[in-house]
Structures are given as C-alpha cells and as structure tokens.
Design a protein around this motif. Structure first.
Motif, PDB file in Angstrom:
ATOM      1  N   UNK A 276       0.822  -0.843  -0.094  1.00 27.80           N
ATOM      2  CA  UNK A 276       0.149   0.078   0.306  1.00 27.80           C
ATOM      3  C   UNK A 276       1.079   1.200  -0.165  1.00 27.80           C
ATOM      4  N   UNK A 277       2.032   1.112   1.037  1.00 23.19           N
ATOM      5  CA  UNK A 277       2.668   2.421   0.954  1.00 23.19           C
ATOM      6  C   UNK A 277       3.896   2.632  -0.256  1.00 23.19           C
ATOM      7  N   UNK A 278       3.624   1.722  -0.792  1.00 25.21           N
ATOM      8  CA  UNK A 278       4.977   1.230  -1.918  1.00 25.21           C
ATOM      9  C   UNK A 278       4.311   1.860  -3.045  1.00 25.21           C
ATOM     10  N   UNK A 279       2.837   1.340  -3.516  1.00 27.25           N
ATOM     11  CA  UNK A 279       2.061   1.950  -4.704  1.00 27.25           C
ATOM     12  C   UNK A 279       2.476   3.570  -4.113  1.00 27.25           C
ATOM     13  N   UNK A 280       1.996   3.699  -3.886  1.00 24.74           N
ATOM     14  CA  UNK A 280       1.635   5.840  -3.039  1.00 24.74           C
ATOM     15  C   UNK A 280       2.393   5.863  -3.339  1.00 24.74           C
ATOM     16  N   UNK A 281       4.109   5.796  -3.199  1.00 26.01           N
ATOM     17  CA  UNK A 281       5.533   5.868  -3.698  1.00 26.01           C
ATOM     18  C   UNK A 281       5.675   6.311  -4.618  1.00 26.01           C
ATOM     19  N   UNK A 282       4.983   5.312  -5.705  1.00 25.80           N
ATOM     20  CA  UNK A 282       5.285   4.980  -7.265  1.00 25.80           C
ATOM     21  C   UNK A 282       4.041   5.846  -7.464  1.00 25.80           C
ATOM     22  N   UNK A 283       3.570   6.017  -7.005  1.00 25.40           N
ATOM     23  CA  UNK A 283       2.855   7.343  -7.369  1.00 25.40           C
ATOM     24  C   UNK A 283       3.592   8.734  -8.080  1.00 25.40           C
ATOM     25  N   UNK A 284       4.122   8.745  -6.817  1.00 22.91           N
ATOM     26  CA  UNK A 284       4.317   9.998  -6.359  1.00 22.91           C
ATOM     27  C   UNK A 284       5.808  10.058  -7.528  1.00 22.91           C
ATOM     28  N   UNK A 285       6.781   9.103  -7.345  1.00 25.38           N
ATOM     29  CA  UNK A 285       7.684   9.684  -8.153  1.00 25.38           C
ATOM     30  C   UNK A 285       8.122   8.634  -9.519  1.00 25.38           C
ATOM     31  N   UNK A 286       6.720   8.043 -10.350  1.00 26.40           N
ATOM     32  CA  UNK A 286       6.765   7.909 -11.511  1.00 26.40           C
ATOM     33  C   UNK A 286       5.434   7.446 -12.215  1.00 26.40           C
ATOM     34  N   UNK A 287       4.588   8.102 -11.848  1.00 23.48           N
ATOM     35  CA  UNK A 287       3.109   8.419 -12.071  1.00 23.48           C
ATOM     36  C   UNK A 287       2.714   8.081 -13.172  1.00 23.48           C
ATOM     37  N   UNK A 288       0.919   8.191 -13.423  1.00 25.40           N
ATOM     38  CA  UNK A 288       0.940   8.496 -15.179  1.00 25.40           C
ATOM     39  C   UNK A 288       0.322   9.017 -15.247  1.00 25.40           C
ATOM     40  N   UNK A 289      -0.061  10.575 -14.871  1.00 23.20           N
ATOM     41  CA  UNK A 289      -0.362  11.622 -15.160  1.00 23.20           C
ATOM     42  C   UNK A 289       1.275  13.096 -14.867  1.00 23.20           C
TER      43      UNK A 289
END
Length: 404
Positions: A276-289
C-alpha cells in the motif's frame, strides 16, 4: 532560462527532452525558474509551472478555469471531441463540476472499492494463468492493460460481447500519429457511436451497474441536479477513459520500478503488507499523469513572481512538483518509507481523482498476485530498449516484455 518571460516571447524549452528525459529536464527547469512560457507539442504557446508550492496552490485556485471557453481564441487546441463527449468534469468549473461530480463520487468510495478487491484478485490470477506456461509475455498487453479495462467495464455494465480495444481509441487521442491524423477522427466517431449505443441499450434494459444508475439520475426527478444528455454521455466516456488508462500505466510503471529496485522487490515479496505504501510512492515517483488538466486564468495571475495573462494555457507539472527537493528530500530516490504527505500524483481537493481508491486497489492487488505467482520475474529485453510513449500527457511504456 529566465524566471520571467515577456508575454510575447517563448522560453527555449526543448519539448523533445521533456519526452525523452522528463525528470532530468524538469529538474533543470525548476532551478531555472518557477514558470516558463514555451511552444507545446501542438505548436501553441503555454505556461509550464514546475515547482511544488506553485503547482499545489494553482490546482485548486478558482481563478484557474478548466472551461475551454475561457481560453484565448486560437491559443489552445486540445482533443477535438463532439459536445456529447466533451461535456465532462475535465472541462467544468463549479457549480457544474460540483453537481456532476456529486452524482458519481459514491461509486468510488473506499467501501465500495474494497468489495471489488476479491474479484480483482481472481481476475489477476486468471490473466496470469493464461500466460504462465509460456514463461514470458508483454506484461502491458496481457496483464497491466486488460485488468483495469475489464474491471471498469464490469463497473459500468459494458456487456462482454460489446467490449472493444479501447486502448486503440485512447492512444489515437493521447498520442496522435502526425502521419495518420485520420486515426484520431476515426477514434472519436467510434467512441461516439459506442457510447450512444451503450446508453440506449441500458436505458431499454437497466442493470445493476454504474451506467444504469447514472441514466436513472439523468431521467429521474433530479430537478436542477439532473445530468443533461451530453453530460451523461461525456461522464460515461470519462469514467471509461480515465478509469483504466491511468491504471494501466500505473501498474506497468510500478512493475518496472520494482524490477529496477530488486531490494525493494524482495522486501515486498516477503511482506506484501508494504504494498500500500509502495503504491503511493510509485504514484509520486513515476506516476502515469505528468500534467494536471490544463487551466485558463480568468484574470491576470501571478505565479512565482511571473504574471500569466488571462486566458492563456497553463500546464501544472505534477511530475516536476512530485520531485521538487523543496518539498521532498532526496526526491529522486524511490522510498516507500518516506513521508509522502501532499504528493500531487492524483490531484488535490475538488480535482482529486475520482477513481483514486480504485486505481490504488487495482495496482496493489495486481502487484501482490504477480509477486506471489512469478518469483523469478525479470525483464526480457535490455533495460535501454524499453520505449516510452511520446507524450507529455501520459507517462507510460509502449510494452513491458518480461520472463519468469
């Protein structure tokens, strides 16, 4: 690069560099100045906002309109959509934005999304069953792509027999082919015909699905809160378009991030509770938008000491803001344990992504099942051969070949 550019001048931003090296280019732009006026890929002038504080303030500033009618005539060229697909939340300001959003927000509450977790896990397993014996696959085409499409179609109530390759349509709009401009027009015609027919069939035979609920809200006694027919069609289009497009690339980008960080991959395989925390960091680090929806100032507005004239196109760089060292220490490092509060990967306030709970859950579940099933997962091509879509609007791979 100057901090301020006269309204008649254009800053020397290399748009190609933004496509091929977005994060390095944004880092240089942030240091050069908070706001830059440049010529976009469409040949039109725009203002690019790069620093976290400025982007966050502007996202919910009521002086910045999403309504294209507030653009300087001839200064903006977006998607060429008919009114029946264009009357959606991405082009609305309050009070219309508030009215339409209120009708659909209940479909994406954490409670309702959590009920979809088991079906998503089951579907993820089925998709991996179909490719497991082959030992290799394009994970984008066979897993990250189909999973969100199937889920959003189930949510909307799109019959399985009527489902199309929606990515063909959306790719034609998001990444238009200059050599084949007719593809974008064909995509619009195809989408218009599809949604018009789908709504007609749901109106004749309602089901237990979101689209039937929206039609009921449109046709019922909602008074001033009722949807217009164009808003209904546009909302169905937006839910399908945004409901899977971003999630496709969030899943694929997250898988690539894990393959690039084997230590984190091992940690999450051993302890999936950290996903869960990793997905949030993926969104910050290299998100799709990489960019928020373009805005148009209703009056001359000062951003970071730069005056942006009314009606000009303003692009708020989420990708740049989320790696601004003024807000995120050591922002280039992928670290799920970091303090991420305030990242802008899914918008903020009234413009926070409606489908954020669903996108997070789908990505977390897709990663969990993938890590369980394929412990030997690795790239099937050299890392440097991976290709990204040539778009400022979307951060996504063209393919993701893997083996196990």
């Amino acid at each position: 690069m100057q901090n301020s550019v006269p309204p008649g001048a254009l800053a020397p931003i290399d748009v190609t560099a933004l496509l091929t090296d977005p994060y390095g280019t944004y880092a240089r732009l942030r240091e050069a100045g908070p706001v830059h006026r440049f010529t976009g890929p469409d040949g039109k002038p725009a203002w690019l906002v790069t620093r976290y504080d400025d982007v966050r303030r502007a996202i919910n500033d009521p002086r910045f309109s999403l309504d294209k009618s507030n653009a300087v005539p001839g200064n903006y060229s977006g998607f060429s959509l008919p009114p029946a697909l264009d009357a959606n939340l991405l082009n609305m300001d309050p009070p219309d934005h508030t009215r339409v959003r209120r009708l659909v927000v209940k479909a994406f509450t954490p409670g309702r999304v959590d009920k979809l977790r088991a079906p998503v896990r089951e579907l993820a397993g089925e998709l991996l069953d179909a490719v497991e014996a082959e030992g290799r696959t394009d994970l984008l085409a066979t897993y990250a792509g189909p999973l969100p499409i199937i889920i959003i179609c189930d949510l909307l109530g799109v019959p399985r027999a009527d489902r199309r390759d929606f990515r063909t349509w959306t790719d034609a709009l998001i990444t238009p082919d200059p050599q084949r401009p007719h593809l974008a027009k064909e995509a619009v015609v195809g989408m218009m015909r599809f949604f018009t027919g789908l709504i007609a069939s749901k109106r004749a035979e309602p089901g237990d699905d979101l689209l039937s609920d929206l039609i009921a809200a449109r046709d019922g006694e909602g008074g001033a809160d009722r949807l217009s027919e164009e808003e209904l069609t546009s909302l169905a289009f937006l839910i399908l378009f945004a409901g899977y497009e971003n999630t496709v690339h969030l899943i694929a980008n997250a898988v690539l991030a894990l393959l690039d960080h084997p230590g984190l991959l091992s940690e999450l395989r051993a302890d999936p509770a950290g996903l869960s925390a990793a997905v949030d960091e993926f969104i910050r680090w290299d998100g799709p938008a990489p960019l928020a929806i373009r805005r148009f100032p209703l009056e001359d507005v000062e951003i970071g000491g730069v005056t942006v004239p009314a009606g000009e196109t303003v692009l708020l760089s989420i990708a740049s803001a989320n790696r601004d060292p003024r807000h995120f220490p050591d922002p280039e490092r992928l670290d799920p344990s970091r303090e991420r509060s305030g990242h802008l990967g899914l918008g903020r306030g009234i413009h926070h992504c409606l489908g954020a709970p669903l996108a997070r859950m789908e990505t977390e579940t897709a990663l969990a099942v993938l890590l369980e099933r394929f412990p030997g997962l690795t790239l099937d091509v050299p890392r440097e051969e991976l290709e990204w879509r040539p778009s400022m609007r979307a951060r996504g791979l063209i393919s993701l070949p893997v083996r196990w």
